[in-house]
Write a protein that holds these residues in place. Structure first.
Motif, PDB file in Angstrom:
ATOM      1  N   ALA A 256       3.607 -15.667  27.053  1.00  0.00           N
ATOM      2  CA  ALA A 256       3.555 -15.934  28.492  1.00  0.00           C
ATOM      3  C   ALA A 256       2.431 -16.896  28.851  1.00  0.00           C
ATOM      4  CB  ALA A 256       3.386 -14.618  29.260  1.00  0.00           C
ATOM      5  N   ARG A 259       2.679 -22.044  29.701  1.00  0.00           N
ATOM      6  CA  ARG A 259       3.206 -22.126  31.058  1.00  0.00           C
ATOM      7  C   ARG A 259       2.875 -23.476  31.688  1.00  0.00           C
ATOM      8  NH1 ARG A 259      -1.576 -19.630  30.760  1.00  0.00           N
ATOM      9  NH2 ARG A 259      -3.107 -19.718  32.448  1.00  0.00           N
ATOM     10  N   GLN A 260       3.395 -23.691  32.863  1.00  0.00           N
ATOM     11  CA  GLN A 260       3.135 -24.902  33.627  1.00  0.00           C
ATOM     12  C   GLN A 260       2.554 -24.501  34.980  1.00  0.00           C
ATOM     13  OE1 GLN A 260       6.331 -27.619  35.461  1.00  0.00           O
ATOM     14  NE2 GLN A 260       5.766 -28.734  33.591  1.00  0.00           N
ATOM     15  N   ASP A 341       3.000 -15.317  36.895  1.00  0.00           N
ATOM     16  CA  ASP A 341       3.428 -16.534  36.208  1.00  0.00           C
ATOM     17  C   ASP A 341       2.312 -17.579  36.160  1.00  0.00           C
ATOM     18  OD1 ASP A 341       5.888 -15.385  35.838  1.00  0.00           O
ATOM     19  OD2 ASP A 341       6.812 -16.360  37.578  1.00  0.00           O
ATOM     20  N   ARG A 342       1.576 -17.689  37.226  1.00  0.00           N
ATOM     21  CA  ARG A 342       0.511 -18.697  37.290  1.00  0.00           C
ATOM     22  C   ARG A 342      -0.638 -18.356  36.340  1.00  0.00           C
ATOM     23  NH1 ARG A 342      -0.250 -22.991  40.809  1.00  0.00           N
ATOM     24  NH2 ARG A 342      -2.419 -23.639  41.138  1.00  0.00           N
ATOM     25  N   GLY A 344      -0.268 -16.439  33.644  1.00  0.00           N
ATOM     26  CA  GLY A 344       0.221 -16.312  32.280  1.00  0.00           C
ATOM     27  C   GLY A 344       0.142 -14.905  31.738  1.00  0.00           C
TER      28      GLY A 344
END
Length: 404
Positions: A256, A259-260, A341-342, A344
């Motif tokens: 995870a 990421r971007q 998500d940001r 990770g």
């Protein structure tokens, strides 16, 4: 006889001594040598040497029974057996970080044989560690110790794992430290960006605060990882930094972690300006570099210490800039999935478990939004004629009598 004669030496005080090789320890592979001294005559030394060989003959034949009786010291087990095994089980960066910790804290048991370590020893060790270390750190250290003792059980070096018998220290939820937006603004207002080095520090702290990256991810960033056209930053690695000559990118912490992150316009402008300034001084692929090599974590930690003191703001650890970014997003009303998500995180439980308490008055806000959201018209007649239980039958009869 010739062999004995060569092995027996005469000391300066006129006495005799010998040092004899008795084979190798089948568990560790180390040479086993015995030293005896103080013999008045060469004959006494010969007799002692012969007796020692007879006494150890069964060992030299690798007798199973005596091998079981052979005890291996915990220090030998760690250095010769466990650490080589552990190195094959974890990433190199993890091994190098933990090997030092293992050697430092496991020394407490080095005077004991593996099979002699009892639950009482482990409990005393816990108490000793608790004098200066946090519970979370002790839990990590004892976790590795349990892994080592489990391995010893598998290898038949001991019958039990005393660490599991005692149990680990109680988990204590640590307080998440962070800077609010206002506190961060005060700190960076003391950084003079016209100075090249301070400009580097400003960009480093700004980028960590505005993205929530781990410091290792940030120091591993190449300029090619930033797409100024789309405004995105790609995280595909973290940095292993041993010294100024030995550093290299390695796989990130988890899947995870790859990421971007979409960057805001202000951050993009700061990065563009820093790239121009940096290019005039050095040539490097690293974004966070002022001297051609990636920056060290303690360089940024010292900057936090200096400028927070100047600003009169409480000092935080470098990793707390990641917490600060999460806190900022929460204060902006962003949902936990986006934050996960940001940052990770592997799963949403990690995000909520770490930052859930930062959502201010969320229950009151939910209650306000729920108020009046469901509309209905109450029934004017009884539409359910199904049988009732004994209690409600009596209640209905009572109500009916009161209505008459």
């Amino acid at each position: 006889m010739t062999k004995n004669k060569n092995e027996i030496k005469k000391a300066k005080d006129g006495t005799y001594y010998f040092r004899v090789f008795l084979g190798k320890n089948s568990l560790t592979g180390k040479r086993i040598q015995k030293y005896r001294s103080g013999f008045k005559t060469q004959k006494e030394a010969k007799e002692a040497l012969s007796a020692l060989r007879v006494e150890k003959s069964s060992f030299l034949e690798s007798s199973i029974d005596e091998e079981k009786e052979l005890k291996i010291m915990f220090s030998d087990f760690i250095e010769d057996i466990f650490l080589p095994y552990y190195k094959t089980r974890v990433k190199l960066r993890t091994y190098e970080n933990r090997a030092q910790t293992i050697r430092k804290h496991f020394q407490y048991f080095y005077h004991l044989a593996v099979s002699d370590i009892e639950p009482l020893h482990v409990q005393a060790w816990q108490i000793e560690l608790s004098k200066n270390l946090s519970r979370s750190y002790i839990r990590n250290v004892q976790g590795i110790f349990s892994v080592a003792m489990d391995r010893a059980v598998v290898l038949n070096l001991t019958e039990k794992n005393p660490s599991k018998i005692v149990g680990n220290v109680k988990k204590q939820k640590t307080k998440v430290e962070f800077w609010t937006k206002e506190e961060f603004e005060r700190v960076i207002s003391f950084i003079y960006t016209e100075d090249y080095y301070q400009h580097f520090l400003f960009v480093s702290l700004w980028l960590l605060f505005m993205t929530g990256m781990r410091s290792g991810e940030a120091t591993a960033l190449y300029w090619k990882d930033i797409d100024f056209e789309t405004g995105t930053l790609n995280i595909t690695k973290t940095l292993f930094y041993k010294n100024q000559r030995e550093y290299y990118p390695v796989e990130p912490k988890t899947r995870a972690s790859i990421r971007q992150i979409v960057l805001d316009d202000v951050t993009l402008e700061f990065l563009k300006k820093w790239k121009q300034v940096q290019k005039e001084v050095i040539t490097t692929d690293f974004v966070l570099s002022y001297n051609g090599i990636p920056t060290q974590k303690h360089t940024l930690a010292r900057a936090i210490e200096r400028f927070s003191k100047l600003a009169g703001v409480h000092r935080i650890k470098l990793h707390a800039l990641r917490h600060s970014h999460a806190s900022l997003l929460i204060s902006m009303g962003e949902n936990a999935i986006l934050i996960k998500d940001r940052l990770g995180h592997e799963d949403i439980e990690t995000t909520l478990g770490t930052y859930g308490h930062l959502y201010p008055n969320s229950n009151f806000g939910v209650a306000t939004r729920l108020s009046g959201i469901v509309n209905y018209q109450p029934s004017q007649t009884n539409n359910d004629m199904s049988p009732s239980n004994g209690f409600t039958v009596k209640y209905r009869e009572k109500v009916a009598m009161e209505l008459q």
